[in-house]
Design a protein around this motif. Sequence first.
Motif, PDB file in Angstrom:
ATOM      1  N   UNK A  15       0.693  -1.235  -0.117  1.00 18.24           N
ATOM      2  CA  UNK A  15      -0.030  -0.052  -0.084  1.00 18.24           C
ATOM      3  C   UNK A  15       0.740   1.073   0.003  1.00 18.24           C
ATOM      4  N   UNK A  16       2.007   1.259   0.572  1.00 21.97           N
ATOM      5  CA  UNK A  16       2.750   2.297   0.823  1.00 21.97           C
ATOM      6  C   UNK A  16       3.231   2.937  -0.707  1.00 21.97           C
ATOM      7  N   UNK A  17       3.359   1.913  -1.706  1.00 22.45           N
ATOM      8  CA  UNK A  17       3.844   2.269  -2.957  1.00 22.45           C
ATOM      9  C   UNK A  17       2.790   3.106  -3.632  1.00 22.45           C
ATOM     10  N   UNK A  21      -2.342   7.480  -0.757  1.00 28.84           N
ATOM     11  CA  UNK A  21      -3.010   6.611  -0.019  1.00 28.84           C
ATOM     12  C   UNK A  21      -3.994   7.413   1.085  1.00 28.84           C
ATOM     13  N   UNK A  22      -3.649   8.554   1.365  1.00 22.38           N
ATOM     14  CA  UNK A  22      -4.315   9.393   2.446  1.00 22.38           C
ATOM     15  C   UNK A  22      -5.771   9.562   1.603  1.00 22.38           C
ATOM     16  N   UNK A  28       1.030  -5.294   9.875  1.00 22.73           N
ATOM     17  CA  UNK A  28       0.884  -4.149   8.647  1.00 22.73           C
ATOM     18  C   UNK A  28      -0.417  -3.276   8.802  1.00 22.73           C
ATOM     19  N   UNK A  29      -1.305  -4.376   9.130  1.00 20.45           N
ATOM     20  CA  UNK A  29      -2.658  -3.523   9.263  1.00 20.45           C
ATOM     21  C   UNK A  29      -2.470  -2.356  10.598  1.00 20.45           C
ATOM     22  N   UNK A  30      -1.848  -2.548  11.520  1.00 17.27           N
ATOM     23  CA  UNK A  30      -1.715  -1.645  12.729  1.00 17.27           C
ATOM     24  C   UNK A  30      -0.894  -0.623  12.167  1.00 17.27           C
ATOM     25  N   UNK A  38      -0.834   5.134  10.788  1.00 21.62           N
ATOM     26  CA  UNK A  38      -0.122   6.211   9.935  1.00 21.62           C
ATOM     27  C   UNK A  38      -1.377   7.061   9.508  1.00 21.62           C
ATOM     28  N   UNK A  39      -2.341   6.428   8.983  1.00 21.35           N
ATOM     29  CA  UNK A  39      -3.440   7.179   8.475  1.00 21.35           C
ATOM     30  C   UNK A  39      -4.706   7.512   9.291  1.00 21.35           C
ATOM     31  N   UNK A  40      -4.608   7.133  10.783  1.00 23.76           N
ATOM     32  CA  UNK A  40      -5.672   7.128  11.644  1.00 23.76           C
ATOM     33  C   UNK A  40      -6.946   6.743  11.071  1.00 23.76           C
TER      34      UNK A  40
END
Length: 201
Positions: free
Chosen positions: A114-116, A120-121, A145-147, A152-154
């Motif tokens: 997902x970070x790629x 994402x926000x 990874x889910x946590x 990161x995005x709340x």
Amino acid sequence: MSKKIGILGGTFDPIHNGHIYIAYEAKRLLDLDEIIFMPSGNPPHKDEKNITDSHLRYKMVDLAIRSYDGFITSDYEVSKQGLSYTYETLMHLKVNLKGSELYFITGADCLMDLEKWKNVNLIMDNCNFVVFNRPGYTKEKLYAEKRFVEQKYNKKIIFLDLLQLDISSTWIRQRIREGHTVDFFIPDEVSKIIRENRLYL
């Protein structure tokens, strides 16, 4: 009352029974009104030269899901010019399906990558992000990874612990190239289109 709509995107090259199972279970478990299958046009992460014509992929999806209540196919990405980005698709749906609650359904592999992805926000702001498990990923790794993404995005991520059907479009294409039958893994209508158009040979 607002509708709850799931979005299942992918190249669907070809769509197979695993995709339909995931959509069916997501609709049932999340109590969704509809699932929109969204075949991608030009996905940024794939080499488009090796992807079957988008209109054929759309046709395969449309025929495969026709008999399922609440399953619909969208040609938004297929008809769109340029690359298809998830955040743009979600923002488009948010505007056009006013008042609906969107659930974007994707596999564990996409969560790990997902970070790629682009913006994402904006993806997280425009949907409920739903992840299902896939072969090759331990629950520990997935939950970690889910946590990380949630913090990161709340935003909360919904995890669906589904039966892991180890079927992939890549594997189906390979079986066809090798001359083996794939009729157990894909709907009859899809099989017919593949034969008529001599796909994946």
